[in-house]
Design a protein around this motif. Structure first.
Motif, PDB file in Angstrom:
ATOM      1  N   LEU A   1     -10.813  -9.405 -27.491  1.00 46.98           N
ATOM      2  CA  LEU A   1      -9.702 -10.341 -27.285  1.00 46.98           C
ATOM      3  C   LEU A   1      -8.870 -10.465 -28.559  1.00 46.98           C
ATOM      4  O   LEU A   1      -7.640 -10.626 -28.509  1.00 46.98           O
ATOM      5  CB  LEU A   1     -10.245 -11.700 -26.849  1.00 46.98           C
ATOM      6  N   GLN A   2      -9.522 -10.399 -29.714  1.00 49.89           N
ATOM      7  CA  GLN A   2      -8.784 -10.381 -30.979  1.00 49.89           C
ATOM      8  C   GLN A   2      -7.957  -9.110 -31.099  1.00 49.89           C
ATOM      9  O   GLN A   2      -6.820  -9.127 -31.585  1.00 49.89           O
ATOM     10  CB  GLN A   2      -9.768 -10.479 -32.155  1.00 49.89           C
ATOM     11  N   VAL A   3      -8.539  -7.993 -30.648  1.00 43.47           N
ATOM     12  CA  VAL A   3      -7.785  -6.741 -30.651  1.00 43.47           C
ATOM     13  C   VAL A   3      -6.542  -6.888 -29.776  1.00 43.47           C
ATOM     14  O   VAL A   3      -5.446  -6.442 -30.152  1.00 43.47           O
ATOM     15  CB  VAL A   3      -8.672  -5.573 -30.155  1.00 43.47           C
ATOM     16  N   TRP A   4      -6.704  -7.486 -28.616  1.00 40.55           N
ATOM     17  CA  TRP A   4      -5.547  -7.661 -27.718  1.00 40.55           C
ATOM     18  C   TRP A   4      -4.481  -8.540 -28.367  1.00 40.55           C
ATOM     19  O   TRP A   4      -3.283  -8.283 -28.226  1.00 40.55           O
ATOM     20  CB  TRP A   4      -6.007  -8.257 -26.384  1.00 40.55           C
ATOM     21  N   GLN A   5      -4.906  -9.570 -29.093  1.00 38.82           N
ATOM     22  CA  GLN A   5      -3.929 -10.417 -29.796  1.00 38.82           C
ATOM     23  C   GLN A   5      -3.118  -9.586 -30.781  1.00 38.82           C
ATOM     24  O   GLN A   5      -1.893  -9.718 -30.862  1.00 38.82           O
ATOM     25  CB  GLN A   5      -4.655 -11.542 -30.532  1.00 38.82           C
ATOM     26  N   GLY A   6      -3.811  -8.714 -31.536  1.00 35.63           N
ATOM     27  CA  GLY A   6      -3.100  -7.851 -32.475  1.00 35.63           C
ATOM     28  C   GLY A   6      -2.175  -6.875 -31.774  1.00 35.63           C
ATOM     29  O   GLY A   6      -1.058  -6.614 -32.231  1.00 35.63           O
ATOM     30  N   LEU A   7      -2.617  -6.320 -30.647  1.00 33.24           N
ATOM     31  CA  LEU A   7      -1.788  -5.373 -29.898  1.00 33.24           C
ATOM     32  C   LEU A   7      -0.529  -6.042 -29.354  1.00 33.24           C
ATOM     33  O   LEU A   7       0.543  -5.429 -29.311  1.00 33.24           O
ATOM     34  CB  LEU A   7      -2.591  -4.769 -28.753  1.00 33.24           C
ATOM     35  N   GLN A   8      -0.637  -7.313 -28.960  1.00 33.23           N
ATOM     36  CA  GLN A   8       0.541  -8.028 -28.460  1.00 33.23           C
ATOM     37  C   GLN A   8       1.626  -8.126 -29.532  1.00 33.23           C
ATOM     38  O   GLN A   8       2.811  -7.916 -29.262  1.00 33.23           O
ATOM     39  CB  GLN A   8       0.136  -9.425 -27.983  1.00 33.23           C
TER      40      GLN A   8
ATOM     41  N   LYS B   1      -4.309   0.429 -19.312  1.00 35.84           N
ATOM     42  CA  LYS B   1      -5.239   0.893 -20.342  1.00 35.84           C
ATOM     43  C   LYS B   1      -6.222  -0.158 -20.828  1.00 35.84           C
ATOM     44  O   LYS B   1      -7.436   0.055 -20.836  1.00 35.84           O
ATOM     45  CB  LYS B   1      -4.456   1.452 -21.539  1.00 35.84           C
ATOM     46  N   PHE B   2      -5.697  -1.323 -21.261  1.00 37.59           N
ATOM     47  CA  PHE B   2      -6.571  -2.232 -21.983  1.00 37.59           C
ATOM     48  C   PHE B   2      -7.643  -2.853 -21.091  1.00 37.59           C
ATOM     49  O   PHE B   2      -8.811  -2.946 -21.485  1.00 37.59           O
ATOM     50  CB  PHE B   2      -5.772  -3.338 -22.679  1.00 37.59           C
ATOM     51  N   PHE B   3      -7.268  -3.302 -19.883  1.00 39.68           N
ATOM     52  CA  PHE B   3      -8.242  -3.964 -19.023  1.00 39.68           C
ATOM     53  C   PHE B   3      -9.386  -3.022 -18.630  1.00 39.68           C
ATOM     54  O   PHE B   3     -10.560  -3.413 -18.711  1.00 39.68           O
ATOM     55  CB  PHE B   3      -7.564  -4.533 -17.777  1.00 39.68           C
ATOM     56  N   PRO B   4      -9.090  -1.759 -18.228  1.00 37.85           N
ATOM     57  CA  PRO B   4     -10.213  -0.839 -17.957  1.00 37.85           C
ATOM     58  C   PRO B   4     -11.092  -0.622 -19.192  1.00 37.85           C
ATOM     59  O   PRO B   4     -12.319  -0.540 -19.081  1.00 37.85           O
ATOM     60  CB  PRO B   4      -9.508   0.453 -17.529  1.00 37.85           C
ATOM     61  N   TYR B   5     -10.463  -0.528 -20.362  1.00 36.53           N
ATOM     62  CA  TYR B   5     -11.231  -0.358 -21.601  1.00 36.53           C
ATOM     63  C   TYR B   5     -12.118  -1.573 -21.829  1.00 36.53           C
ATOM     64  O   TYR B   5     -13.294  -1.451 -22.201  1.00 36.53           O
ATOM     65  CB  TYR B   5     -10.278  -0.152 -22.766  1.00 36.53           C
ATOM     66  N   LEU B   6     -11.566  -2.776 -21.600  1.00 35.37           N
ATOM     67  CA  LEU B   6     -12.303  -4.020 -21.792  1.00 35.37           C
ATOM     68  C   LEU B   6     -13.502  -4.088 -20.850  1.00 35.37           C
ATOM     69  O   LEU B   6     -14.621  -4.426 -21.265  1.00 35.37           O
ATOM     70  CB  LEU B   6     -11.364  -5.208 -21.556  1.00 35.37           C
ATOM     71  N   GLN B   7     -13.284  -3.759 -19.601  1.00 33.12           N
ATOM     72  CA  GLN B   7     -14.371  -3.815 -18.620  1.00 33.12           C
ATOM     73  C   GLN B   7     -15.509  -2.858 -19.009  1.00 33.12           C
ATOM     74  O   GLN B   7     -16.685  -3.214 -18.947  1.00 33.12           O
ATOM     75  CB  GLN B   7     -13.840  -3.448 -17.234  1.00 33.12           C
ATOM     76  N   ASN B   8     -15.129  -1.648 -19.396  1.00 30.19           N
ATOM     77  CA  ASN B   8     -16.132  -0.644 -19.753  1.00 30.19           C
ATOM     78  C   ASN B   8     -16.935  -1.086 -20.976  1.00 30.19           C
ATOM     79  O   ASN B   8     -18.160  -0.940 -21.033  1.00 30.19           O
ATOM     80  CB  ASN B   8     -15.441   0.690 -20.010  1.00 30.19           C
TER      81      ASN B   8
END
Length: 909
Positions: A304-311, A284-291
């Motif tokens: 990238l901050q969003v990903w930190q929170g999701l982790q 999910k996240f990588f395709p969303y990031l690329q788009n």
């Protein structure tokens, strides 16, 4: 949002919306680029205060022409409803065309004003939302998607819902510029707006943070988020969307279940967390990031901050899954942990003034912990809250509404995921016994704030947190709108009921701007609270006694009793000086004067501990020359010190209750006493918390006078046809004037044998009534009397000096069993018990008695132990009351200090 697909749901909701005054409407069209476009969605918003789309209705009408026709007939042709569109010409092609009446087009309004005046790039809805109304993260691309494909994505639904939100905000802003005189009419901003419009848990949180920003947000759609200066902005919606995607993916993607196949003892949290993070990132996240980067490369750092929170969020959820794996199979653990279903909640709260307030909200996540055997509502935040009490208020509302829905306790948790993951958790037990009981009073306070109109006096108070002004998104507008000087300090204390005659009962109505202290010690011993707190800056001069009395709507009688001037401010200043002599530094926050005592409010300086004040009760008694020691107790935001009055006043019965028979359908209430606000407080006998009473007080406490005034309050307002009184008076001195009255159920009982018979007769009467109710298919006395004739009278049994009947074991057992049955079952049958005693000892007022008499009145007791028996828990306040009608009233679990009425002469109607 409410996404409705079933015809029955849509028909029902359209019918409800047809009662609205103004609706903001949009449509989405499938195959719009072909020669056969068709209506796919109708989006409707009725609540202009919604800024998130959670209350927008999305009707899926694709290939359902009957639903569109019904919408046209019920809404579009109804001239009583104003229909607001942005580009009305386009939408009306599908919604009635020339048949539609009372249609407003915001595009035409904007074009008339011109984009040069508006200073916007163009006049498109999304542009106006972003540039005119300051919405962030406005999605202008999703509308080009395929609206004919099913199922619709969550992103599409969010886009559709937000269109109506943008429309309402743009409509308001355009009218504010072009025709402000019609705003009140269109947006229903009249005196009763607070009753007609719903509130949200988010707005409750805002009201705790700053009442004025809450007012501006509710009435003008102003941006209202206190973001810390170092907070990362613009990622909240993205994070919530991806968090929802993560949970949905967990539930449907089998590879996540595979990760949990090993036994619980073999699962390592860190290992499983990493594997789940990697899998979600890949799917999910990588395709969303690329788009997202392809559209706007500048978004990379934010994502990238969003990903930190999701982790951090994924790790927390993994810990819960590993715990639950001990109780569930790998196949079921995820579905048993994450409770799927509708996240929208709504509930009508009963307010203390008899009105209702609708709360609507959408919570983030509901999980179940098998180890605790408990549901938990989880709220996600991408920043650390600026006010933990406000945060607690928000989640407690979700907890309460979920409890009503699920019929099971629900814990609450807040996951603040940035800048580092922090969890704030509140158990159901903490919330149930504290915060939940304060909610109705806070909602009433919010209603009162919303009833204010400029330029009237007494606007909503300023925030109690000065640092919030520095990060307020509406600082300039607040200062202008409320006529605040930019350099004036914010109020330090908030008044609970500043704009209303209603004063909330004690314990419930303390300054509710901060109740996080409850969770530190929810069973603390509390002295009854003051009715209100006048908000003042440090240098403000407190109001005089006359000003306070006039402002709070005291009765004329009560004001006349206070003609003997008391300089409460001078007393407060003296108290502060004495405390300072003991090296206890405090600020004076005002005082209130009751018939029996003066309540002084002080705030300790930083570093001064409250126990250092509590220990000085005896010293203050000596220094101030008091007959009794003052009652001292910590409250929300201050410490109250009750000082006995030297010129104590009485509360005359005839000044508060007049002879007037009420209709048989009127509630049967008993007079309890006069509060510090000068108003009479009564208890409704039909309320489960006040249907039966235990009354205790030692000699000289005023117990007999209390019972006599209580009895008079009944017979002054209810005819003998609809009310019967059973009196038990073993000492033969409490009710002599009432022995011949026509309200008597039977002659006054004066001996133990007849007392036993009376209680057994009441039990038999109760059972007889339930048989009649069953035949009439009624649940209670009120319903039965509405359907049947003759009406059955309500019966109130007043039992004085219960201890006199407890000496003989056999009599004691029979009485206890009768009280137990009546206490448990008699309320609906219209039979009520008021049991009193001078000796509230454990051997007399047994657990059976206490558990079946929910209402409590404690006059002065001879010991702390007696006070605890009457009021429950560790509540020792009654041992320090002043006697002669000074009492603590507790309906359910809430106590407040009152003065009993005094009937100087008995005159029967």
């Amino acid at each position: 949002m409410h996404y409705l697909t079933q015809p029955t749901e849509i028909y029902k909701q359209i019918s409800q919306l047809s009662l609205s005054k103004t609706l903001w409407i949009d449509t989405e069209i499938a195959d719009w680029y072909t020669d056969k476009p068709k209506l796919a969605l109708i989006q409707v918003l009725a609540d202009h205060t919604d800024l998130t789309g959670e209350f927008a209705y999305i009707f899926d009408v694709l290939d359902k022409p009957d639903l569109a026709v019904y919408f046209i007939n019920q809404i579009m042709v109804n001239s009583q409803i104003e229909k607001v569109f942005h580009n009305a010409g386009f939408d009306l092609k599908y919604l009635g065309k020339e048949l539609a009446e009372n249609v407003t087009c915001t595009f035409k309004i904007a074009r008339k004003i011109t984009k040069e005046v508006l200073q916007t790039t163009n006049l498109k809805l999304k542009t106006l939302a972003a540039e005119l109304c300051n919405f962030s993260n406005v999605d202008a691309e999703e509308g080009k998607g395929d609206w004919g494909k099913r199922p619709l994505t969550q992103k599409q639904l969010n886009y559709a819902a937000m269109d109506t939100v943008y429309l309402a905000a743009v409509h308001y802003r355009l009218l504010e510029i072009s025709n402000p005189d019609v705003i009140s009419r269109v947006f229903n901003m009249v005196n009763n707006k607070s009753e007609n419009s719903s509130l949200t848990p988010t707005k409750v949180r805002l009201a705790f943070e700053c009442p004025r920003l809450f007012y501006l947000n509710h009435n003008f759609n102003c941006k209202a988020i206190f973001s810390p200066k170092d907070a990362i902005t613009g990622i909240g919606n993205v994070f919530h969307q991806l968090a929802d995607d993560f949970i949905n993916l967990l539930l449907i993607e089998p590879r996540f279940k595979t990760l949990l196949n090993p036994s619980a003892t073999q699962l390592k949290v860190d290992v499983i967390t990493l594997e789940i993070q990697q899998l979600f990132y890949k799917i999910k996240f990588f395709p969303y990031l690329q788009n997202a980067i392809a559209k706007d490369a500048s978004k990379a750092s934010l994502l990238l901050q969003v990903w930190q929170g999701l982790q951090g969020l994924i790790k927390k959820f993994t810990e819960l899954l590993v715990i639950n794996r001990r109780y569930c199979s790998a196949e079921t653990v995820i579905s048993n942990t994450f409770i799927s279903g509708e996240h929208n909640l709504e509930y009508y709260f009963d307010l203390p003034n008899g009105t209702k307030q609708l709360i609507r909200g959408e919570f983030d996540c509901l999980v179940f912990n098998f180890e605790l055997k408990r549901l938990c509502m989880v709220e996600f935040k991408t920043y650390q809250s600026v006010d933990s009490a406000a945060q607690l208020a928000q989640v407690s509302l979700y907890s309460y509404m979920l409890w009503k829905q699920k019929k099971a306790p629900v814990d609450s948790a807040v996951y603040c995921v940035l800048p580092e993951f922090k969890e704030y958790k509140y158990s159901w037990e903490q919330l149930e016994n504290t915060v939940h009981q304060l909610i109705p009073y806070k909602l009433l306070q919010m209603q009162n704030w919303l009833s204010w109109e400029s330029p009237n006096p007494n606007p909503p108070p300023m925030t109690t947190e000065p640092h919030l002004c520095e990060i307020c998104p509406q600082q300039q507008k607040c200062q202008t709108f409320f006529n605040v000087e930019s350099d004036s300090p914010p109020n330090q204390v908030i008044e609970i009921d500043e704009n209303s005659d209603f004063i909330a009962p004690a314990k419930k109505q303390e300054d509710i701007s901060d109740f996080s202290h409850y969770l530190e010690n929810p069973t603390r011993n509390l002295t009854p609270q003051p009715p209100s707190l006048r908000g003042k800056g440090e240098n403000s001069k407190p109001l005089s006694l006359q000003e306070r009395g006039l402002e709070r709507g005291f009765s004329d009688t009560f004001k006349s009793q206070k003609d003997t001037f008391i300089n409460a401010d001078e007393i407060g200043a003296s108290l502060v000086a004495i405390l300072e002599s003991f090296k206890v530094n405090v600020d004076y926050y005002g005082a209130d004067v009751s018939p029996a005592f003066i309540r002084v409010k002080i705030k300790p300086h930083l570093g001064v501990k409250v126990p250092s004040i509590l220990r000085l009760s005896a010293d203050l008694q000596v220094q101030l020359g008091l007959e009794y020691p003052p009652l001292i107790a910590p409250q929300a935001g201050y410490v109250s010190i009750d000082l006995p009055r030297q010129d104590r006043q009485i509360a005359k019965f005839e000044d508060f209750i007049q002879k007037q028979f009420l209709p048989p359908t009127a509630p049967v209430k008993i007079a309890i006493g006069v509060g510090i606000d000068g108003k009479l407080l009564e208890a409704d006998l039909s309320d489960p918390n006040t249907c039966h009473f235990l009354v205790g007080g030692t000699t000289g406490s005023g117990k007999s006078e209390f019972l006599r005034s209580l009895l008079l309050s009944l017979i002054y307002r209810h005819s003998p046809q609809y009310l019967k009184i059973a009196l038990v008076d073993p000492k033969r001195v409490t009710f002599p004037e009432f022995e011949q009255m026509s309200w008597l159920y039977s002659p006054v009982v004066k001996d133990s044998d007849r007392a036993v018979e009376l209680m057994q007769e009441l039990v038999a009467e109760m059972e007889s009534r339930y048989q009649k109710f069953e035949k009439a298919k009624c649940a209670d006395l009120t319903t039965y009397n509405q359907r049947s004739s003759p009406a059955l009278p309500r019966i109130v049994c007043i039992f004085d000096e219960y201890a006199d009947f407890m000496a003989e074991k056999e009599i004691r057992t029979i009485l206890e069993q009768s009280i137990k049955r009546l206490g448990a079952m008699a309320r609906a049958a219209g039979i009520h018990l008021i049991i009193s005693t001078q000796r509230p000892e454990a051997s007399i007022v047994t657990p059976i008695i206490r558990s079946n008499l929910p209402g409590r009145v404690a006059l002065r007791t001879s010991s702390q132990a007696d006070s605890c028996i009457i009021l429950g828990g560790k509540e020792t306040t009654a041992a320090y009351l002043l006697g002669k009608g000074d009492l603590v009233y507790q309906g359910g679990s809430h106590g407040q200090r009152l003065q009993s009425l005094l009937a100087q002469s008995i005159k029967l109607p």
